[in-house]
Design a protein around this motif. Structure first.
Motif, mmCIF file in Angstrom:
data_model
loop_
_atom_site.group_PDB
_atom_site.id
_atom_site.type_symbol
_atom_site.label_atom_id
_atom_site.label_comp_id
_atom_site.label_asym_id
_atom_site.label_seq_id
_atom_site.Cartn_x
_atom_site.Cartn_y
_atom_site.Cartn_z
ATOM 1 N N ASP A 31 0.838 -1.199 0.000
ATOM 2 C CA ASP A 31 0.000 0.000 0.000
ATOM 3 C C ASP A 31 0.877 1.255 0.000
ATOM 4 O O ASP A 31 0.637 2.217 -0.743
ATOM 5 N N HIS A 40 -5.712 1.855 -5.713
ATOM 6 C CA HIS A 40 -4.605 2.370 -6.535
ATOM 7 C C HIS A 40 -4.844 2.015 -8.001
ATOM 8 O O HIS A 40 -4.295 1.038 -8.524
ATOM 9 N N VAL A 94 -6.537 -3.303 -1.114
ATOM 10 C CA VAL A 94 -5.389 -2.402 -1.320
ATOM 11 C C VAL A 94 -5.294 -1.998 -2.788
ATOM 12 O O VAL A 94 -5.191 -0.806 -3.118
#
Ligand SMILES: [Fe+2]
Length: 268
Positions: free
Chosen positions: A138, A183, A179
């Motif tokens: 992360d 992103h 996680v």
């Protein structure tokens, strides 16, 4: 940027054949030769685990010797057949190799950022991404939110319907998905373990497994039907990043195949 992803090379000791039949070193040599003859030549090679078969220093020495012809950086991660300490010791001179702990690192010297995740549980065939490894991932993803990124790891985070392999899959995959979803620059999750080419949408991105350089896992999605290995054509994955294309993933088969030109090259 061109990335060759070899996987599950399973190098054994001198003269020792996998399952009594398969010369994994010879298969890796032919894959290396195939990569060397690609035009353009890949900028980097990723090897996504099960680098050797029993995790011994002698096997890693042999692996290192077999990889010598590759002039480009070769980035390694452990699979369930690997031994973290022996792998680290043999490749301790590589700038990316962590001196201790998990074999996780970032390669950030090209247009596509590469993040290695270590899924090894010593002595177990399944893999794991625990809280410590996911915090690290992360944080690394948070460092470059605008840069296209590929994560590479041994155990795939998705189910394949090849039950035998799913039963030795990745513990923590759901937490990892949380996680990765945060992103969106993650273009790909590049895995091994399955010894064949499989793709799935996962956590808002594309996750895939590369074929093995030697033996493949048989295509058998019947429930709980055991495991078959097969000498289908071996291969590796080839990932091309180009601004006008994005990231596109191919499979290259290694072998003697007839080709016929059916149209002349176009002039520029
Ligand atoms: Fe393997």
């Amino acid at each position: 940027m061109l990335i060759a992803q070899i996987s599950d090379t399973h190098i054994k000791g001198d003269g020792v054949l996998a399952y009594g039949h398969i010369d994994t070193s010879g298969f890796l040599s032919r894959a290396v030769d195939h990569i060397l003859h690609l035009d353009p030549r890949p900028d980097v090679v990723l090897a996504t685990g099960d680098l050797v078969d029993a995790g011994t220093p002698a096997e890693y020495a042999r692996l290192r010797h077999l990889l010598v012809p590759l002039p480009m950086p070769v980035y390694l991660i452990p699979g369930n057949h690997d031994n973290r300490d022996a792998l680290r010791a043999t490749f301790a001179d590589q700038p990316w190799m962590p001196r201790e702990g998990f074999i996780q690192y970032v390669v950030d010297d090209g247009p596509l950022r590469l993040i290695a995740v270590d899924t090894l549980i010593p002595g177990k065939p399944s893999g794991r991404v625990d809280a410590e490894r996911l915090r690290w991932l992360d944080a690394r993803l948070g460092e470059a939110p605008a840069k296209p990124t590929a994560i590479f790891m041994h155990h795939p985070p998705f189910k394949t319907a090849i039950d035998y392999m799913d039963e030795i899959g990745l513990d923590g995959a759901d937490a990892m998905a949380e996680v990765v979803r945060r992103h969106p620059q993650v273009e790909r999750v590049l895995c091994g373990h399955l010894h064949r080419s499989i793709q799935a949408r996962w956590a808002g991105t594309l996750a895939l497994t590369a074929p093995a350089t030697a033996h493949q896992v048989g295509l058998d999605v019947r429930p709980r039907n055991g495991l078959m290995v097969t000498l289908e054509p071996p291969g590796y994955a080839l990932h091309l990043w180009r601004p006008d294309v994005g990231l596109v993933s191919h499979v290259a088969n290694v072998g003697d195949f007839q080709s016929y030109r059916v149209a002349p090259p176009k002039s520029a």
